[in-house]
Design an enzyme around this catalytic site. Structure first.
Site, PDB file in Angstrom:
ATOM      1  N   GLY A 187       0.812  -1.234   0.000  1.00  0.00           N
ATOM      2  CA  GLY A 187       0.000   0.000   0.000  1.00  0.00           C
ATOM      3  C   GLY A 187       0.831   1.263   0.000  1.00  0.00           C
ATOM      4  N   LYS A 205       5.693  16.772  -3.552  1.00  0.00           N
ATOM      5  CA  LYS A 205       5.955  17.073  -2.133  1.00  0.00           C
ATOM      6  C   LYS A 205       6.974  18.203  -1.968  1.00  0.00           C
ATOM      7  CE  LYS A 205       4.851  12.295  -0.893  1.00  0.00           C
ATOM      8  NZ  LYS A 205       5.412  10.938  -0.827  1.00  0.00           N
TER       9      LYS A 205
HETATM   10  P1  NDP Z   1      -6.462   3.917  -2.156  1.00  0.00           P
HETATM   11  O1  NDP Z   1      -6.580   3.664  -3.614  1.00  0.00           O
HETATM   12  O2  NDP Z   1      -6.003   2.823  -1.282  1.00  0.00           O
HETATM   13  O3  NDP Z   1      -7.847   4.468  -1.597  1.00  0.00           O
HETATM   14  C1  NDP Z   1      -8.691   5.311  -2.322  1.00  0.00           C
HETATM   15  C2  NDP Z   1     -10.124   4.904  -1.978  1.00  0.00           C
HETATM   16  O4  NDP Z   1     -11.017   5.824  -2.564  1.00  0.00           O
HETATM   17  C3  NDP Z   1     -10.476   3.516  -2.522  1.00  0.00           C
HETATM   18  O5  NDP Z   1     -11.159   2.774  -1.535  1.00  0.00           O
HETATM   19  C4  NDP Z   1     -11.383   3.846  -3.712  1.00  0.00           C
HETATM   20  O6  NDP Z   1     -12.316   2.844  -3.997  1.00  0.00           O
HETATM   21  C5  NDP Z   1     -12.072   5.086  -3.196  1.00  0.00           C
HETATM   22  N1  NDP Z   1     -12.659   5.885  -4.257  1.00  0.00           N
HETATM   23  C6  NDP Z   1     -12.200   6.090  -5.519  1.00  0.00           C
HETATM   24  N2  NDP Z   1     -13.042   6.912  -6.194  1.00  0.00           N
HETATM   25  C7  NDP Z   1     -14.021   7.245  -5.338  1.00  0.00           C
HETATM   26  C8  NDP Z   1     -15.182   8.059  -5.433  1.00  0.00           C
HETATM   27  N3  NDP Z   1     -15.487   8.713  -6.541  1.00  0.00           N
HETATM   28  N4  NDP Z   1     -15.991   8.158  -4.353  1.00  0.00           N
HETATM   29  C9  NDP Z   1     -15.698   7.514  -3.208  1.00  0.00           C
HETATM   30  N5  NDP Z   1     -14.617   6.716  -3.054  1.00  0.00           N
HETATM   31  C10 NDP Z   1     -13.788   6.590  -4.109  1.00  0.00           C
HETATM   32  O7  NDP Z   1      -5.503   5.185  -2.018  1.00  0.00           O
HETATM   33  P2  NDP Z   1      -4.616   5.592  -0.767  1.00  0.00           P
HETATM   34  O8  NDP Z   1      -5.375   5.459   0.473  1.00  0.00           O
HETATM   35  O9  NDP Z   1      -3.282   4.946  -0.884  1.00  0.00           O
HETATM   36  O10 NDP Z   1      -4.340   7.130  -1.091  1.00  0.00           O
HETATM   37  C11 NDP Z   1      -5.328   8.113  -0.848  1.00  0.00           C
HETATM   38  C12 NDP Z   1      -4.652   9.482  -0.953  1.00  0.00           C
HETATM   39  O11 NDP Z   1      -3.648   9.573   0.029  1.00  0.00           O
HETATM   40  C13 NDP Z   1      -3.972   9.761  -2.291  1.00  0.00           C
HETATM   41  O12 NDP Z   1      -4.109  11.130  -2.578  1.00  0.00           O
HETATM   42  C14 NDP Z   1      -2.521   9.427  -2.015  1.00  0.00           C
HETATM   43  O13 NDP Z   1      -1.615  10.113  -2.845  1.00  0.00           O
HETATM   44  C15 NDP Z   1      -2.396   9.903  -0.596  1.00  0.00           C
HETATM   45  N6  NDP Z   1      -1.347   9.302   0.215  1.00  0.00           N
HETATM   46  C16 NDP Z   1      -1.215   7.944   0.260  1.00  0.00           C
HETATM   47  C17 NDP Z   1      -0.265   7.364   1.080  1.00  0.00           C
HETATM   48  C18 NDP Z   1      -0.083   5.894   1.192  1.00  0.00           C
HETATM   49  O14 NDP Z   1       0.814   5.454   1.911  1.00  0.00           O
HETATM   50  N7  NDP Z   1      -0.890   5.095   0.522  1.00  0.00           N
HETATM   51  C19 NDP Z   1       0.607   8.208   1.926  1.00  0.00           C
HETATM   52  C20 NDP Z   1       0.365   9.629   1.800  1.00  0.00           C
HETATM   53  C21 NDP Z   1      -0.577  10.132   0.973  1.00  0.00           C
HETATM   54  P3  NDP Z   1     -11.901   1.691  -5.067  1.00  0.00           P
HETATM   55  O15 NDP Z   1     -10.722   1.001  -4.478  1.00  0.00           O
HETATM   56  O16 NDP Z   1     -13.129   0.869  -5.145  1.00  0.00           O
HETATM   57  O17 NDP Z   1     -11.562   2.423  -6.323  1.00  0.00           O
HETATM   58  N1  HSE Z   2       3.454   6.689  -2.764  1.00  0.00           N
HETATM   59  C1  HSE Z   2       3.917   7.546  -1.741  1.00  0.00           C
HETATM   60  C2  HSE Z   2       5.272   7.063  -1.265  1.00  0.00           C
HETATM   61  C3  HSE Z   2       2.936   7.529  -0.593  1.00  0.00           C
HETATM   62  O1  HSE Z   2       5.668   5.949  -1.599  1.00  0.00           O
HETATM   63  O2  HSE Z   2       5.956   7.815  -0.587  1.00  0.00           O
HETATM   64  C4  HSE Z   2       3.264   8.545   0.466  1.00  0.00           C
HETATM   65  O3  HSE Z   2       3.060   9.837   0.024  1.00  0.00           O
END
Ligand code: NDP
Ligand code: HSE
Length: 437
Positions: A187, A205
């Site tokens: 993830g 960033k």
């Molecule tokens: P994920 O893909 O794991 O989660 C996104 C979620 O949003 C999924 O459950 C998805 O559903 C859902 N989704 C997509 N479209 C819609 C919609 N239109 N309405 C409602 N729900 C929706 O992403 P992350 O949690 O990894 O990342 C989320 C954000 O956080 C991003 O901006 C990312 O850059 C940021 N981020 C992530 C980090 C990480 O470690 N993962 C760290 C720091 C920032 P489905 O899966 O069914 O499409």
């Molecule tokens: N994809 C990003 C990383 C998530 O690997 O650092 C955190 O912003």
């Protein structure tokens, strides 16, 4: 006091972690915030996933607009990602008088100026601690803890996926593709992992940090970006032999001509603490004129570490929301009408030291030809090593380290070196940062 009602958009890696941590530490968080912070609505495309996570009292929907327009929601947490739907939802939430917390660095790096202006006009807060370096509270440090300083530079390992790949390749000799797949399973990676490996995520960033550090607008289009896909195990090994480690760094510096803003693989002396940051961990060094160099270290990605930053923002917004908007901590640390127009300087004008590796035919005069070209561009060599030829080849590797030099001179020298008939293939060029002053 009445609880603060949160609407959570997206319960993937970060959204799921946010729900779980808020529930687990609910009491302690309420003692800090001064009131309960309760997720009352969740939107996700996958209703079943959302229902499995949430308590029965939480309203679950697959229509995020129900949340952004709902009169009972105080803060919308956007954890969907991307720059289209997420942007519409954030703007809609602001238009409906809600504060916003997001981890969406891609969106803010590209559209931050517009979003912050709309929020300011509505008196809404847009908080984004989780957007930079996962769980490390670097936005707070830059925006609040270091405000006495004239910041001179920031250098950070700010993409966990890329750092994880480089560490696993170096320590376990695993292939690039193998490690990337692992990072995706854990993830860490973005929905589009080219953002991680091509340096784009790190560029998002560093853009945000540069704006906060120097009081300039958010200018993603000006970042020079180079990823890790061209790095070879050979260069990682040679760098080690020379006492350096290769890291993907986001760098922003205040120099005489303006602001440097760049992301690229970088050789860092192994004795620096940041050179020893491995795996998904991130680290950011900030140099201020008063405090000197400060180092911030922690998990840069992943469910609960990122949730930690999201929830810190929720607490901050809860504490700040009753304050008069004029007296809140400014989004980019500097007062919005006092941003500076200091230019971001083109990469060609940036000055750094370089590591260069070239494959040459092993015969007399080769070294002289190469050093002559380098001298023509006023490039001063700090080390020059010729590796032994392998038994089955008549070529050898030459590794050259330079003193500080302007990027355009290195580029021109490389073009000429590559035209020499004794040089086979491309010259590999990696920038060096000593990170000491
Ligand atoms: P994920 O893909 O794991 O989660 C996104 C979620 O949003 C999924 O459950 C998805 O559903 C859902 N989704 C997509 N479209 C819609 C919609 N239109 N309405 C409602 N729900 C929706 O992403 P992350 O949690 O990894 O990342 C989320 C954000 O956080 C991003 O901006 C990312 O850059 C940021 N981020 C992530 C980090 C990480 O470690 N993962 C760290 C720091 C920032 P489905 O899966 O069914 O499409
Ligand atoms: N994809 C990003 C990383 C998530 O690997 O650092 C955190 O912003």
């Amino acid at each position: 006091m009445k609880p603060i009602h949160i609407g959570l958009l997206g319960v993937g890696t970060v959204g799921g972690g946010t729900y779980t941590v808020l529930k687990r530490n609910h009491e302690e968080i309420a003692r800090r915030a001064g009131r309960d912070i309760v997720i009352t609505m969740i939107a996700d495309k996958d209703l079943e996933k959302a229902r499995k996570l949430a308590d029965p009292s939480v309203i679950v929907t697959d229509n995020a607009h129900e949340i952004t327009t709902h009169p009972d929601i105080d803060i919308v947490v956007e954890l969907i990602g991307g720059q289209t739907i997420a942007k519409d939802l954030i703007l809609e939430a602001i238009a409906h008088g809600k504060h916003v917390v997001t981890a969406n660095k891609a969106l803010l790096a590209n559209h931050g100026t517009e979003i912050f202006a709309v929020a300011r006009a509505k008196g809404a807060i847009v908080a984004f601690e989780a957007a930079v370096a996962g769980g490390i509270p670097i936005i707070k440090a830059l925006r609040e803890g270091l405000t006495a300083n004239r910041i001179t530079w920031i250098a950070g390992i700010i993409n966990g996926t890329a750092n994880f790949i480089l560490s696993e390749m170096r320590e376990k000799g695993l292939s690039f593709a193998q490690v990337l797949e692992q990072a995706q399973k854990l993830g860490y990676a973005e929905a589009d992992p080219t953002y991680d490996i091509e340096g784009i995520d790190a560029a998002h960033k560093i853009t945000l940090m540069s704006a906060i550090a120097f009081g300039i607008p958010v200018q993603f289009s000006k970042v020079y970006t180079e990823g890790i896909t061209q790095l070879t195990g050979e260069d990682i090994r040679y760098a080690e032999e020379l006492g350096y480690r290769i890291k993907l760094l986001g760098i922003t510096k205040r120099v005489e001509k303006g602001i440097e803003l760049r992301v690229h693989p970088t050789l860092i002396p192994m004795r620096r603490l940041i050179a020893n940051v491995e795996g998904v961990m991130n680290a950011v060094v900030v140099k201020g004129d008063a405090v000197g160099a400060t180092l911030y270290y922690g998990a840069g990605a992943g469910s609960e570490p990122t949730a930690s930053a999201v929830i810190a923002d929720l607490v901050d917004v809860t504490r700040m929301q009753t304050a008069d908007p004029m007296h809140r901590v400014p989004t980019l640390s500097f007062q919005p009408d006092l941003l500076s127009d200091t230019p971001v300087i083109p990469m060609e004008e940036v000055e750094t030291a370089y590591y260069m590796r070239m494959q040459v035919i092993d015969k007399p005069g080769v070294m002289a030809d190469i050093t002559r070209i380098v001298a023509d561009y006023n490039i001063s060599i700090s080390a020059l090593i010729q590796k032994e030829a392998s038994a089955d080849s008549n070529t050898v590797s030459i590794i050259m380290l330079t003193h500080l030099t302007v990027e355009k001179n290195i580029n021109a020298a490389i073009v000429r070196i590559e035209t020499l008939s004794v040089v086979t293939g491309k010259v590999i060029r990696i920038r060096i940062e000593e990170l000491k002053d």
